[in-house]
Enzyme design. Structure first.
Site, PDB file in Angstrom:
ATOM      1  N   ASP A 193       0.832  -1.203   0.000  1.00 23.02           N
ATOM      2  CA  ASP A 193       0.000   0.000   0.000  1.00 23.02           C
ATOM      3  C   ASP A 193       0.871   1.259   0.000  1.00 23.02           C
ATOM      4  O   ASP A 193       2.066   1.208   0.315  1.00 23.02           O
ATOM      5  CB  ASP A 193      -0.886  -0.034   1.255  1.00 23.02           C
ATOM      6  CG  ASP A 193      -2.188   0.720   1.087  1.00 23.02           C
ATOM      7  OD1 ASP A 193      -2.305   1.495   0.133  1.00 23.02           O
ATOM      8  OD2 ASP A 193      -3.090   0.541   1.946  1.00 23.02           O
ATOM      9  N   ASP A 212     -10.748   2.038  -3.393  1.00 26.03           N
ATOM     10  CA  ASP A 212     -11.355   1.716  -2.103  1.00 26.03           C
ATOM     11  C   ASP A 212     -12.872   1.706  -2.226  1.00 26.03           C
ATOM     12  O   ASP A 212     -13.568   1.369  -1.274  1.00 26.03           O
ATOM     13  CB  ASP A 212     -10.947   2.749  -1.045  1.00 26.03           C
ATOM     14  CG  ASP A 212      -9.571   2.430  -0.479  1.00 26.03           C
ATOM     15  OD1 ASP A 212      -9.016   1.375  -0.831  1.00 26.03           O
ATOM     16  OD2 ASP A 212      -9.061   3.240   0.311  1.00 26.03           O
TER      17      ASP A 212
END
Ligand code: DGJ
Length: 774
Positions: free
Chosen positions: A476, A544
């Protein structure tokens, strides 16, 4: 595949030619990029200047056939009469900005020309050739190597530049594009893929007119604001018709794409590293290499263009060991628990997931240090024994015993000021002496320009990977850059690019040390969805946002440039956490299945009937996984803005997804079409059975039942857990020609009655159809 004849270079792919010639004055004139030609004579494409034009400047005094400003060039400089936007700006040894690069020589080589520090598309035993053209400045010993590579079967041509300074004095590069092309016409639309967090890659189309349009990123990564991939499309182009040119960049940092329509109606296009805050000094004997630019052309519209890019990425960008490898179905812990978990909760979730057929369990953020929220511990990858008393190994063994693989989240490029790492090494963070560093998600960026930091990151990841069985890493990166400074670079204009080179160095080391480790990259979702990252990680977390209606826009946008095998897509709970939209489980799956399917939810909140549905979804996906992940992908022209239709085809199987974002009152009887079928063959087509929650009908259900129940009461809720309404299915046999022509669908529900032959889509409804040759 590459030839040089009559002063012209002809680069060929399976279906395309890319042609340019050396002008008598030494510049390279762009002649043609399009479908393969039978001609051997390219005079038709040469600029035919006979008398200059008003205030234009002739390159050679007294000769008015070479006026650079009026010509279609392959690359251009500054100060010799071309007043369009320049691809290269260098402070030359004499302190001027004037450069004049002209042809010197060429070389044709097999395969690709490797880069020393950048990801370059791989040859992978395919038909690949490279052409290196050397240009030298007329005054100084500075050379440009223009590298062209043809990926024959993918219909993709790559370009990049290596500049070398052989002059005694230092030069400073302020801008150097990987490629430039001039087109003789300007009636194009520019298509870009724009957005932000949870709204990545939305397609934007704008007509071009005189002036300059810039698509770029200055955040330090390729960004969710503007993807580096762009498309130039003739005004009449659509899904299956018309001319379009796609251009992308194998790079994960600040990118820059400029399109300019000149005052004489020529269109100039270039892409490369963003010149914003960029400066790169080159001493005698030093070179600088640009990232690779890749482009393709189609005169059959966007589907063909996308298919070329998909084939190219699957064959030449994806790490070899993951090419054509089935991507596992994942259960990710993030939306299930966020930071609030322990071993017991994880194991309970994993057990449920494995029963449903999930293949990979990924433990997301929160497993290390005291990371119970996003304020601390980034940088300290020692396992939190309170949450995981058995350590990572204990959990990983447990997951493996259930027959699943184990994946782990890292955010290696970052540090929280509240961490052991920052306490002991504040100098590892990117910041400027005398300024308070600006935080993003409570964290700072680690200085990847610094060799010691890069080694530290590598060792930290290695320490974890060597002591637990980890099959998959989610990598990430959750903030944009600020306070850009590194003591490791002399000129701060090198900061952004050095950071990316540092990132690639770490990824190179990790992928060499752990070749079978599958990496999924992520940057707050799709904030770094680019070809540079795909070179190391075969898949990227696209957003997301898992709301399927939003995902239709995101995944469709990405599909123009990237294959389904790279787009990670999960099913989550409804109402959706970001949009509060309540969508059917079937649509959540139907959308996610056109990518790499995963689930990201606490299965505790799933009713028995939904569990059954998920189990069936996973079985279906496994049966057709290769078609979903590697099938040839098509978008259809929808009937209106509330519909999207996608198809994937592999061998004899063709899967169609019909998505309705809003229902019409009294909808028309509809028709769907398939593509890529053999006209004379016979196909069996059926829709996937799906049901709909009774609660969706609210008070209407009372009209259908002999007893009256409160539509919002507990009895209704209880029934909904165990009973759903069946949706109409379609199943028939027809010829390929008939299905291509269009097949009629059963009527949609419109409030006039319901039976098991009524198709209930409503808002956010969708259905999948599978056609197989028999
Ligand atoms: C941002 C990612 O996009 C999410 O999927 C999740 O991994 C969080 N970071 C964790 O902090």
């Amino acid at each position: 595949m590459i030839k040089f004849e009559k002063s012209s270079f002809v680069i060929s792919t399976k279906d395309l030619n890319y042609i340019f010639r050396v002008l008598p004055t030494g510049q390279l004139e762009h002649l043609y990029f399009g479908n393969k030609l039978v001609d051997q004579n390219y005079e038709a494409f040469q600029s035919k200047i006979t008398a200059g034009s008003g205030s234009t400047i002739d390159y050679v005094e007294g000769e008015n056939t070479v006026a650079l400003d009026l010509m279609t060039l392959e690359y251009s400089g500054i100060g010799k009469g071309d007043y369009r936007i320049s691809p290269i700006e260098i402070k030359m040894p004499d302190g001027t900005f004037v450069n004049d690069f002209v042809y010197d020589s060429y070389q044709i080589l097999d395969g690709v020309i490797e880069s020393k520090d950048l990801p370059i598309s791989r040859a992978n035993d395919q038909k690949v050739k490279s052409l290196v053209i050397k240009l030298i400045d007329r005054k100084f010993k500075i050379e440009l190597k223009m590298i062209y590579t043809t990926f024959f079967n993918s219909n993709v041509i790559a370009r990049r530049i290596i500049i070398s300074n052989n002059d005694d004095k230092e030069i400073v590069i302020r801008k150097i594009m990987s490629m430039m092309i001039d087109f003789p016409e300007s009636d194009y639309d520019l298509i870009t893929f724009d957005g932000g967090w949870i709204k990545e890659s939305h397609k934007t189309k704008r007509p071009l007119s005189i002036g300059t349009y810039i698509n770029d990123s200055v955040t330090g990564n390729s960004s969710n604001r503007h993807n580096p991939g762009i498309i130039l499309a003739k005004k009449d182009a659509h899904k299956d018709y018309g001319v379009c040119v796609g251009i992308n960049l194998v790079y994960s940092g600040n990118h820059y794409e400029a399109v300019q329509i000149s005052n004489h109606g020529l269109m100039r296009v270039m892409n490369g590293i963003n010149p914003h805050c960029f400066e790169w000094p080159l001493k005698k004997g030093e070179s600088f290499e640009t990232p690779e630019s890749v482009m393709s052309y189609s005169n059959q519209g966007f589907n063909t263009l996308s298919q070329s890019f998909h084939e190219f990425i699957n064959t030449h960008v994806t790490p070899r060991q993951f090419q054509n490898v089935s991507r596992p179905i994942v259960l990710n812990s993030w939306e299930a628990f966020f930071f609030d978990f322990n071993q017991r909760k994880l194991e309970a979730l994993a057990k449920k997931a494995s029963k449903l057929g999930v293949e990979l369990f990924v433990l997301d953020d929160g497993w290390f240090g005291s990371r119970n929220d996003d304020h601390q511990s980034l940088g300290d990858y020692d396992v939190n024994k309170k949450k995981l008393p058995g350590g990572l190994n204990g959990l990983s063994d447990h997951i493996h015993k259930m027959g699943m693989k184990f994946g782990l989240w890292f955010e290696p490029e970052m540090v929280n000021p509240k961490s052991k790492l920052y306490e002991s090494h504040p100098e590892y963070a990117v910041k400027i002496e005398g300024r308070t560093p600006t935080l993003g998600r409570n964290q700072l960026v680690l200085d990847l320009c610094n060799q010691e930091v890069r080694e530290y990151i590598f060792e930290q990841i290695k320490e974890v990977l060597d002591h637990a069985r980890v099959d998959f890493v989610k990598w990430d990166m959750n903030r944009h850059m600020t306070d850009m400074y590194s003591s490791s670079v002399g000129n701060q204009g090198m900061f952004f690019h050095r950071y990316i080179l540092g990132l690639y160095e770490i990824l190179n080391k990790i992928t060499k040390e752990y070749p079978n480790l599958m990496i999924e990259t992520c940057s707050s979702g799709g904030n770094r969805f680019d070809l540079g990252m795909l070179y190391y990680s075969p898949q990227i977390w696209a957003s997301d946002n898992t709301d399927p209606i939003e995902r239709l826009k995101i995944q469709e946008g990405l599909s123009y440039l990237y294959p389904q095998s790279s787009i990670s897509a999960h099913v989550s709970l409804a109402p959706h956490a970001q949009t509060l939209r309540k969508t059917p489980l079937s649509t959540r799956f139907n959308v996610a299945s056109f990518g790499i399917l995963g689930y990201e939810l606490d299965l505790k909140y799933i009713s028995p009937i939904e569990k059954k549905e998920i189990k069936k979804q996973i079985e279906l996906y496994k049966t057709y996984r290769d078609v979903f992940q590697y099938g040839t992908y098509y978008r259809f022209n929808p009937k209106d803005e509330h519909q999207k239709v996608w198809q994937v085809s592999l061998g004899n199987t063709h899967i169609l997804g019909n998505f309705q974002t809003l229902s019409d009152a009294s909808p028309n009887l509809e028709t769907l079409k398939l593509k890529n079928l053999e006209s004379d063959e016979t196909y069996e087509i059926e829709s996937i059975g799906q049901s709909m929650s009774i609660s969706r009908f609210g008070h209407l259900i009372s009209h259908a039942l002999p007893i009256k129940i409160n539509p919002y009461g507990s009895i209704m809720r209880l029934i909904s857990k165990y009973k759903q309404l069946d949706n109409a299915t379609e199943s028939f046999v027809a010829s390929g020609e008939a299905l291509k022509h269009g097949f009629r669908l059963k009527q949609q529900f419109m409030g006039t009655g319901y039976n098991d032959q009524t198709r209930i889509l409503g808002d956010y409804g969708s259905q999948i159809y599978i056609a197989k040759k028999i």
